[in-house]
Structure formats: C-alpha cells, structure tokens
Design a protein around this motif. Structure first.
Motif, PDB file in Angstrom:
ATOM      1  N   UNK A 161       0.819  -1.212   0.000  1.00  0.00           N
ATOM      2  CA  UNK A 161       0.000   0.000   0.000  1.00  0.00           C
ATOM      3  C   UNK A 161       0.858   1.269   0.000  1.00  0.00           C
ATOM      4  N   UNK A 164       6.555   2.585  -3.228  1.00  0.00           N
ATOM      5  CA  UNK A 164       6.521   2.684  -4.678  1.00  0.00           C
ATOM      6  C   UNK A 164       6.637   1.305  -5.330  1.00  0.00           C
ATOM      7  N   UNK A 167       3.332  -0.493  -4.996  1.00  0.00           N
ATOM      8  CA  UNK A 167       2.343  -0.021  -5.972  1.00  0.00           C
ATOM      9  C   UNK A 167       2.690  -0.525  -7.372  1.00  0.00           C
ATOM     10  N   UNK A 168       3.999  -0.595  -7.664  1.00  0.00           N
ATOM     11  CA  UNK A 168       4.412  -1.126  -8.962  1.00  0.00           C
ATOM     12  C   UNK A 168       3.978  -2.583  -9.093  1.00  0.00           C
ATOM     13  N   UNK A 170       1.354  -3.984  -7.656  1.00  0.00           N
ATOM     14  CA  UNK A 170      -0.085  -3.988  -7.917  1.00  0.00           C
ATOM     15  C   UNK A 170      -0.363  -3.666  -9.374  1.00  0.00           C
ATOM     16  N   UNK A 171       0.343  -2.655  -9.888  1.00  0.00           N
ATOM     17  CA  UNK A 171       0.125  -2.235 -11.276  1.00  0.00           C
ATOM     18  C   UNK A 171       0.496  -3.357 -12.236  1.00  0.00           C
TER      19      UNK A 171
END
Lengths: 293, 236
Positions: A161, A164, A167-168, A170-171
């Motif tokens: 969460x 960086x 998040x990468x 998740x993306x």
C-alpha cells in the motif's frame, strides 16, 4: 479445553500455510505463473538452518537470517534462469518448467544432504505457556508462528500500500503493459516478487521444521501443495485471501484429524477445496477474471 | 530537427507484416493525427514507438536519441507518455493511486504536487472521485483518468490511442477540448483516431494509414477537404 488446544494448533499450522501461500499468490498475481518449486524453497531454508545451527553450531538467529538470504537469492536465480526466458511462452511450458525446478531442487538436496530424515532442533528456545491453571499448554513455537504470520501479513500489506515498489507490483499484477508505460521496470518487479516470496518461504521452512521437527528433501513438497491449495481456496492472487485460506486450511486439517479421522485429514482438506471451488470458482476473496479486449 | 522521427519502420506479428516501412515525423508543439480504418496499423505504430512491440526494421528517434526497441519503462523517463487504447486504467487502484502511478518516474515531490494540481484542474471530476477505485468510473471518466495519468509524468510528447472510442459525443467533445488545452500548454501530441473528422479538426497535420502503409499525408485542413478522404473516412 482440548477443542481450544486443537484450534490453536490449527491456527499455528494454518499460519505456516499462510506464509507459504503468500509467496504462491504474489508470484501468481504478478508473474501470472504457478511456481510449483515454491514448496521446495522451504526445504532449502530448512537445510540451511540445520547445517549452520546443528552442524556448525551457529547462533540460531544468524542461521535463520542466512536461510532467508540464501532462499531469497535462490528464488531470484530460479526466476532468472528458468522462468524469465519463458516470458510470453504459453502457460503450460512455464508450469512444466516449474515442476522440473521442483524435482531439481529435491534431487539436488538428495545429492547434497542424503535421503535420511534429519532430526531438526527447534530454533526457538521459548518455554511453553500454561494457561487456565495448566489445563491449556501452548508451545513457544506455536506462539511465535502465529505472531510471525500476523507480522508478515501486516508488513506485506503496508509494503504494497505504502511503497513505490509495492504499488508497482499492484500495477504489474493488473496490467503488465500499462505498468511498463508508467515507467515500471516489469522484469525488476517480477524479480522482487520472487525475492520476497522466497524469503518468506525460508521463514516458513524454519517455522515448519521447528513445529514438526523432521527434515528431508521432500519436506517442502506436501506443505507446498497444501499452501497452493490454501492460495486457491482464498482466491489466488489475493494477499488477504492467502492469509484466510491458509488459516482455514490449517484449522480444518487439525480439526479433521482430531474429530473425524487422522487418515482422512487430507481427503477432508481437499474435499473442502473442491466444494468451495464448486460454489465460488474464484475462491473466497478472488475476483472474477475479466477478459481483456 | 523533428521531435519524433519514425523512419522506414517495419513491424511483424509472427509472419504477418503489420507495418510495411512507414516514415513520419512530429515537430515540437504540433498535434499530429494518425488516421485510418481498423487494422491499418495505427495502434501497432504507437505501441512500437513506446516499446511495447518490437520493430523488425527501421529507426525511431526522439529528441535526437535513438529509442528503437528501447524498453518501455525507459522511454517514459525520457519524456514520452502513452495513453493506451481502451484506457487500461488500474481498475483496483483508486483514482489517486492511478495518477500516482503515472508519476512513477518522477522523483521531485514538488513537481508531482504541481502535476496533481494541473490534472485536477483539467479534470475536476477526477478530484471528486479520487478515492474511488478506477474500475467504478464511467468510460468517459476512465478516459480522463488515463489521460491524467499520462500527464502526471509531465511528458513533452503525449501519444494518444483512440481517445474517443466508446464514448458518448459529449465526452468526445470534452476529451478533444482537453487535448487542445494540453497542446496549447506546450505538449506535443500524436493522436491516433478512427474518428477522422474529429481528429482532423484539431490536428495541424495528419498521416493516413492504409494496411501498414502511409497512403496520404498533409495539412489537416487540406485533408479534411480532400475528396478521397471525405469518401473513405468521413462517411460523406
């Protein structure tokens, strides 16, 4: 009281499954592959600790850290050598490769460490907790296992969460090409996923061998399959799903063993999986797969 | 020197050649439209420029640097953003998280904050919905998010693939108004569109792709009155 004690044992076993399942589910979510060699990384972690601690007399904590490092590197190397060249190949080729890697690890361990079952000495030297005036005893390993699982789970959620790299991940798991267009290095992200999953496998290996103190080249195989089941059970690709699936599977297994039949425990476990998948094919927290145009 | 230069580009899908040696250029500050029917190779061209597909032959130069077959994540860093066909927003991430992903290559916190401000100013709707998962947005809002996400990297050139696809006419007008705005703020635009009329109305120049070749090119105003174009692409 014995019910409570069984429940706690179930939670402990489930915590180990959950930690392994997290590795399965992250790799599946991000690299879109089933890494069947994941269970065998657990075994490697077990042998590293066994050889350093029992063999060389190294400090337990240091040997656990060494095991985490070895498994992390091993995971990244496996991905680089075996899976990366197959990026874009059909999923069956990747699956067969993963099974091949699994056999490779088992046989390498057989060659290096022999086929005899080693008696693993628990890493943790914690006194059992006696509750309710001694009617309920919880071993130190059990407590540490459950706490480790919760800490890992929270840590992983925060990592994904808040950072960086998280998040990468998740993306990439949602849309690899779109993530690349954002500037995410997809190959690096997949490497990181293998590193984290394999590091967790080392921890699971230490916990598993401490709770069930034997070690052989096949130690990781069955827990690996069970944890894979747990990941599917909870919804493969979902991190909370792996946690819930792992815990439930552990509890069901121990309860089935105690109250129904110890021979049929695995039948019950896989039977429950089949029923769940019939009712909800994507697992407890899984999302329906959207077809991309 | 042109900002983006594509020279003799060839792209294959397996044995099938999708792009048969096309050349075109985009100058600083222009809006260039790449029009043509379905399957002409418009999306393939964009995807090859931004490193999703591999070029078999030819050369792609951006601001003097050879970017042919460079990994996509490096190209973004150089100042090129791509709004992909079908938006491709991260459905499970919130609007805010999607925009933040767009700024993935940017390190300067102040710059990121300014970009957020700029995007929210162009798309007030995104600010209203910033904590909503992107998957719950309407098609038009998702297109806005995809554009906003691309702008978060502060690109000098914006590549847009079929921004009007599947949108209601009101949203199409709104999106095109924003493309003009982005352009007037100094960002160069390469626009791929099936809606040729709309694309030509805002473009400076245009290239017409036909089955992997450039069939026609020229000033957008001239092309819009070209008999052949009117018949083939404007439905007149």
């Amino acid at each position: 009281m014995s019910f409570l004690s069984n429940l706690i044992n179930g939670l402990s076993l489930g915590s180990i499954y959950a930690i392994i399942a997290l590795g399965y589910t992250m790799v599946y979510g991000i690299a879109k592959m089933l890494n069947f060699a994941h269970g065998d990384v657990i075994m490697v972690g077990g042998y590293v600790v066994f050889n350093l601690m029992t063999g060389q007399g190294m400090n337990p904590l240091l040997s656990v850290i060494a095991a985490i490092i070895v498994c992390t590197v091993l995971g990244v190397v496996i991905e680089k050598i075996a899976y990366k060249p197959l990026r874009g190949a059909n999923s069956l080729a990747v699956l067969i490769t993963a099974i091949g890697v699994s056999y490779f690890l088992q046989n390498a361990a057989l060659l290096l460490f022999g086929s005899d079952v080693k008696a693993f000495v628990s890493v943790f030297n914690v006194k059992p907790f006696r509750l309710a005036g001694g009617a309920l005893t919880i071993t130190g390993v059990t407590v540490i296992t459950v706490i480790s699982c919760i800490v890992i789970m929270i840590g992983l959620m925060l990592f994904i969460k808040k950072t960086k790299s998280g998040q990468a991940m998740l993306a990439v798991s949602e849309d690899r090409a779109a993530a690349e267009l954002m500037g995410v290095n997809v190959n690096q992200t997949i490497s990181l996923t293998f590193a984290i999953g394999s590091g967790l496998a080392a921890i699971a290996g230490v916990l598993l061998c401490s709770a069930y103190p034997t070690l052989s080249p096949y130690t990781g195989a069955m827990p690996g399959i069970k944890a894979f089941t747990a990941a599917v059970f909870g919804g493969i690709g979902s991190i909370p799903g792996a946690f819930i699936g792992g815990i439930l599977l552990g509890v069901i297994e121990i309860m089935g063993k105690t109250y129904i039949s110890s021979q049929l425990a695995d039948v019950i476990v896989f039977g429950v999986l089949i029923v769940v998948l019939l009712v909800k094919p994507t697992g407890i927290l899984g999302q329906p797969i959207r077809e991309k145009v | 020197m042109a900002m983006l230069e594509v020279k003799d580009l060839q792209v294959f899908y397996g044995m099938i050649q999708a792009i048969k040696g096309i050349s075109f250029e985009v100058n600083q500050g222009e809006i260039i439209a790449l029009i043509g029917s379905n399957g002409a190779g418009k999306t393939t061209t964009l995807q090859t420029i931004t490193g999703i597909l591999e070029a078999k032959a030819g050369k792609i130069t951006f601001e003097g640097n050879d970017i042919t077959n460079m990994p996509g994540h490096k190209i973004v860093k150089m100042g090129m953003a791509h709004v992909p066909e079908g938006r491709r927003v991260f459905a499970n991430l919130t609007v805010y998280e999607n925009l933040k992903m767009g700024a993935f290559t940017r390190k300067d916190k102040g710059e990121i904050a300014r970009n957020f401000e700029r995007v929210y100013k162009s798309f007030p709707r995104l600010e209203e919905r910033k904590n909503q998962p992107a998957g719950t947005l309407s098609g038009g809002e998702q297109q806005m998010l995809a554009m906003g996400r691309a702008l978060m990297s502060n690109p000098r050139i914006l590549l847009m693939d079929e921004p009007s696809m599947g949108l209601s006419p009101i949203f199409v007008d709104e999106i095109f108004k924003i493309i003009e705005e982005v352009s007037s703020e100094g960002t160069t635009v390469l626009l791929v569109e099936q809606n040729a009329k709309k694309a030509l109305s805002i473009a400076d120049r245009a290239y017409v792709l036909e089955t992997g070749n450039i069939a026609l090119s020229g000033d957008a105003k001239e092309l819009i009155s070209n008999e052949q174009i009117r018949k083939a692409y404007l439905g007149e």
